[in-house]
Design a protein around this motif. Sequence first.
Motif, PDB file in Angstrom:
ATOM      1  N   GLU A   1      48.321 -28.092  42.644  1.00 31.37           N
ATOM      2  CA  GLU A   1      49.089 -28.122  43.886  1.00 31.37           C
ATOM      3  C   GLU A   1      49.576 -29.526  44.208  1.00 31.37           C
ATOM      4  OE1 GLU A   1      47.809 -25.460  47.257  1.00 31.37           O
ATOM      5  OE2 GLU A   1      47.541 -27.416  48.183  1.00 31.37           O
TER       6      GLU A   1
ATOM      7  N   GLN B   1      55.424 -16.930  40.497  1.00 32.03           N
ATOM      8  CA  GLN B   1      54.070 -17.404  40.185  1.00 32.03           C
ATOM      9  C   GLN B   1      53.911 -17.311  38.679  1.00 32.03           C
ATOM     10  OE1 GLN B   1      50.531 -15.767  42.189  1.00 32.03           O
ATOM     11  NE2 GLN B   1      49.386 -15.980  40.277  1.00 32.03           N
TER      12      GLN B   1
ATOM     13  N   ARG C   1      49.285 -21.468  38.008  1.00 30.13           N
ATOM     14  CA  ARG C   1      47.891 -21.062  37.797  1.00 30.13           C
ATOM     15  C   ARG C   1      47.507 -21.165  36.321  1.00 30.13           C
ATOM     16  NH1 ARG C   1      48.675 -21.326  42.426  1.00 30.13           N
ATOM     17  NH2 ARG C   1      48.531 -19.721  44.027  1.00 30.13           N
TER      18      ARG C   1
ATOM     19  N   ASP D   1      51.856 -25.326  47.417  1.00 32.42           N
ATOM     20  CA  ASP D   1      51.398 -24.503  46.309  1.00 32.42           C
ATOM     21  C   ASP D   1      52.630 -23.907  45.628  1.00 32.42           C
ATOM     22  OD1 ASP D   1      50.112 -22.861  44.543  1.00 32.42           O
ATOM     23  OD2 ASP D   1      49.713 -21.287  46.030  1.00 32.42           O
TER      24      ASP D   1
ATOM     25  N   LYS E   1      44.156 -16.153  49.330  1.00 26.37           N
ATOM     26  CA  LYS E   1      45.354 -16.960  49.589  1.00 26.37           C
ATOM     27  C   LYS E   1      46.000 -17.410  48.267  1.00 26.37           C
ATOM     28  CE  LYS E   1      46.702 -21.436  51.388  1.00 26.37           C
ATOM     29  NZ  LYS E   1      46.144 -22.763  51.627  1.00 26.37           N
ATOM     30  N   TYR E   2      45.163 -17.797  47.311  1.00 31.99           N
ATOM     31  CA  TYR E   2      45.691 -18.289  46.032  1.00 31.99           C
ATOM     32  C   TYR E   2      45.854 -17.164  44.994  1.00 31.99           C
ATOM     33  CZ  TYR E   2      45.483 -23.131  47.519  1.00 31.99           C
ATOM     34  OH  TYR E   2      45.712 -24.310  48.167  1.00 31.99           O
ATOM     35  N   ARG E   3      45.625 -15.947  45.428  1.00 33.99           N
ATOM     36  CA  ARG E   3      45.764 -14.760  44.561  1.00 33.99           C
ATOM     37  C   ARG E   3      44.974 -14.939  43.246  1.00 33.99           C
ATOM     38  NH1 ARG E   3      50.428 -16.097  46.757  1.00 33.99           N
ATOM     39  NH2 ARG E   3      51.209 -17.159  44.889  1.00 33.99           N
TER      40      ARG E   3
ATOM     41  N   ALA F   1      44.511 -23.810  40.236  1.00 38.33           N
ATOM     42  CA  ALA F   1      45.857 -23.949  40.810  1.00 38.33           C
ATOM     43  C   ALA F   1      46.165 -25.437  40.842  1.00 38.33           C
ATOM     44  CB  ALA F   1      45.890 -23.368  42.217  1.00 38.33           C
TER      45      ALA F   1
END
Lengths: 216, 307
Positions: free
Chosen positions: A82, A163, A90, A86, A70-72, A80
Amino acid sequence: MAIFSEHEREHVMETLGELERNVKLIFFTQDFECESCRQSHELLKELADLSDKLSLKVYDFKEDKEIVEKYRIDKIPALAVEGEKDYGIRYFGTPAGYEFAALLENILDVSRGTVELSEETTEELQEIDSLIHIQVFVTPTCPYCPRAVRTAHKLAQANDWIQADMVSATEFPHLANKYDVFSVPKVIINEGIEFEGALPERHFVQHILMAASSRT
Amino acid sequence: MYDLAIIGGGPAALSGAVYAGRKRLDTVLIAKEIGGQLLLTSGIENYLGFESITGAELADKFANQMAQYDIDEIIGEKVVELFKQDYFFKIRTEGDQWSEARAVILASGKRSRTLNVPGERELTGRGVAYCATCDAPLFAGRKVAVIGGGNSAFEAVIDLLPIATEIFLIDIAPHWFADQILIDRIEESPKVKSFQLHRVVEILGERRVSEIVIEPIEGGEIKQFNVQGVFVEIGLVPNSEFVEGLVKMNQYQEIIVDCHARTNVPGLFAAGDVTDVPEKQVIISAGEGAKAALSAYRYLIRQKGQV
């Protein structure tokens, strides 16, 4: 052993006193921690203890597959930051040295839910309608790097398509090698566009727009 | 229009801004970054009031002090043009932002000198580096060359000692200019191979640095070494190109100032490393910046009656 000295702890607490809304630090490590994972973990634990509005959630890179996906997250240590959602912010590698100050400012931005960007930038960012992945390679001893990281993270916070990763060149030497990182900060956007140096926000955005237009 | 524009972001500029702020001058500070060369200095132990502080921390403190005053800032922009029009100055940045001010303090500092040899420009960021503090960690397990014989060259070697496998230290002078304490630290290391009285002829490489070519300055056999990094630490040059032809400079392109920080152009002041004031030190730059702001204030007061 404590990472922060008494003086540093006071300074950080004072900064975190400005927090508005809650901020989650979501940290990825593994059961048997690598050296830099352990250092990052310690740093974040101490940091999270300094404000009620800051919480730390730790996931296992191997076990918690769903969250990792989910958070790659594709490497650890990873963090992460948040807020209400999100934002795609990162940190891969320890946010130590000069990067720690950037992390603090980043936490404040996320807590406020807004970032300071010029009107032109805000307008230009609206043109983006496909995924943009920014990687900013840094070393902990580079005084120019936090500015590039800050710009990237602000842009990520301002736009859901973006991102932005801080990547420690010394903790991930294979990536530094892959992307020919011989000078930091080095910024890679969507694999294809790259530049070196902490460019002013406006020039940084131009590179993002180039990456966005080369995709369509 | 501003009363005062301060060009630069180092100790001279920031100190000038604090003094201008206290005189309530309507001031703009235009700088590529806040901190200037402080950002490249790991430790400072001779700035009064701080027994030991990093350059970045001191820069932060200066910036925080400046923030107490109402100073406009244009940060991230390099000034590329400055000229006088009637009684005021027009200033243009790289990004085409124009500012106007009745008086200007030039505090644009210095930057790394380049070798000007084939391959250098093409391979900058591909192994040719000017910030050893930043980039040394990227050369773990590699062979590198450091060019220069002063303190910054020796500090680069010291940064690289635990990281690189072999270090070629190359300088044109017959003896080192670095402090003896630094020389002692590296001369014992078997990793360091020194070549005094040698100049760099060329840096070779396709996508990244692969070799360096050097030759003795008095002629003789050319030598070629496999290296992946070349750290250029051969001193500094003043950032004074944008006022060439406008102000008087010395042979090193440093801006000539009198003891009131005045240049030969009325209303144009200068302070810090960009000037011909001897000894480039943080404490000296800060003092000169203060002096320039006070001189500018006096100039503006006198000028007001005439405009």
